[in-house]
Design an enzyme around this catalytic site. Sequence first.
Site, PDB file in Angstrom:
ATOM      1  CG  ASP A 145      98.499  24.382 108.382  1.00  0.00           C
ATOM      2  OD1 ASP A 145      99.096  23.975 107.259  1.00  0.00           O
ATOM      3  OD2 ASP A 145      99.295  23.940 109.377  1.00  0.00           O
ATOM      4  CB  SER A 165     102.608  30.777 109.144  1.00  0.00           C
ATOM      5  OG  SER A 165     103.098  29.552 109.817  1.00  0.00           O
ATOM      6  CG  LEU A 218      81.453  37.523 108.084  1.00  0.00           C
ATOM      7  CD1 LEU A 218      82.061  37.642 109.457  1.00  0.00           C
ATOM      8  CD2 LEU A 218      81.248  36.070 107.417  1.00  0.00           C
ATOM      9  CG  HIS A 226      94.496  23.222  98.028  1.00  0.00           C
ATOM     10  ND1 HIS A 226      95.213  23.478  99.151  1.00  0.00           N
ATOM     11  CD2 HIS A 226      95.651  22.722  96.956  1.00  0.00           C
ATOM     12  CE1 HIS A 226      96.570  23.504  99.151  1.00  0.00           C
ATOM     13  NE2 HIS A 226      96.751  22.943  98.218  1.00  0.00           N
TER      14      HIS A 226
END
Length: 614
Positions: A387, A561, A496, A404
């Site tokens: 966020d 959220s 991962l 972004h």
Amino acid sequence: MRRSTTRSVTRSLSRSGRERSALDAAYDECRHLVRTTRPTEHALMQLMPPVARPACWALYAAFSRADDLIDSTEGTPEERSRRLQEWRVALESDLASGTSEDPIRLALTDSVWHWGLDLGDLLAAMDAVQRDDGRTGVANWQEWRERAHSQNISWPEQLMRMLVRVGLPVPVRLRDLPGFTRFVDGLFLTDMLRDLREDLDAGQVWFPADVMDRFRVTPADLIAREWTPEVRELIAHLTGQAREWLEGSRRALRNTLPLGPSIVLDSAVELFGAELDAIVRAGSAVLHRPVRVPRHIEWRLLGPARARAAVVWRLTLPPGRADAPARTAAAPATPGDATAPDPLTGTGLPTTRIAEPPLPPRPHRDGARPPAIAEAHLPQHVAIVMDGNGRWATGLGLPRDEGHRAGAVALRDVVQGALEIGLAHLTVYAFSTENWKRSPDEVSKLFAIMRSELLDGELLDHDVRLRWVGSPDGLPDDVVEVLRAQEHATRHRTGLTLNVCVNYGGRAELAQAGAALARAALAGEVDPARVSEQLFAAHLPHHALPDVDLLWRTSGEIRTSNFLPWHAHYAELHFTDQPWPEVDRLDLWEAVVAYTQRKRRKGAASAAPAKGAE
């Protein structure tokens, strides 16, 4: 608690005038080196978008410096090899720290940080130069080609990576394109013929032995500068071979590249072809001095190409990307709207190539090492609400899409940190179903940034398996295609697992599971009276996702959220104040350490007398 600081994304905003001056001087030194020692390559770099030219100079200057160190006539071969190894080690340290005292390494380091260039490829090319030490020649074209490619494919691929960054949908992995290997072969052979005198001065001959045998020429003949009919025929054959490769590559690549890169390709073929003409005209002089294209021929070839390239860059690159100077010195400049179809397939689905074996994690820029945490104490699954990107950018007076882009840079570092610490699953909230409420312009730019990050391919070089969590409904086709392509390409990776939530909503996921159960009940496949948590979970669209152990949200908001409500039902919550663009792997490690200090009882009583249920 570690004090939050602005990361590499904003480093140039706070650079002192002295630091900025040193960086400008470093790029100038690289430009001067390339212009004076490699005028043909310098002329071709002038066809690149102006914003990318300094990085072109830095890349080529660094390779030239490595080559010069090993080819120097000063000292013994062992001393030259040691000097190159010391320079290579210093470069790797500089790339990790983000700065350097050496001007050429400083310029290259800045370019790597700014453009997100491939460290593995760059260092592998340096290692290939190092391996030339002590080698006396090559037996055939196959050995010659392996040497050429190991040393030379990296830097043109880095140039293409920069074009992707400024907004052009070009294939980053050029070596996968039909004809590109012939292009590299033609360039390398022309360069070898052009600078033959330098190799001969060093007592080296790199033409394939079987070709020289065919023309009855020995290395000693060339080193002695004997211009015999056999040597003349050998040089004529080699110039013809280089010309054939260059022209063949142009025919193969012409329809696979956008217009701007095609102009660079055509100009390279024309200019190196002119060099081959000059080599033929030079005759025996090719053994005694470097051969250069006369300036008037260079201008005749490059003048129109420069004019065309300038127009093409202004028409095809996003506003501000064609000729604006770099705004930051450390943040990769991801393009804003690279959404055109892929030139190979015409569908927007990129050609995906992953590094095998995968590269180790890239080190932290300050050399920080991960905390020592036993595997049994690590969370298996960390989920992050990234966020604050837009608010971070607005606070700096930048457009929201710059936030972004900066957030994408932060994610890269966090993923590297997850690899270092041995995390099994990392899930990030990239675009929620609620994000469609944002302005169409911001949504469009966000998807373009997302696609470019996936196309860039840095994570594909490491042991990362990418999985998409979300719905394709409403998403641009090219974003869906690249997500699916990267999922497929990395499906066998065992390190991962990076789950990227794109067009995801938690309640929508639960509703989908309920609908799937209802259909199964109507079909008589499920008894409604026997629906359990396990059965419900099996009907979730992403049922293979493990439960979340740690859910972390940045930028000071204290809510989840609509993020993974089923999977995060017992997650430990971790909230931090800094916006996502200011985060790096140190913050991830800090969150994981905090997690290890919590007691995970999941409703059970603790060993001490409990005052109430959890």
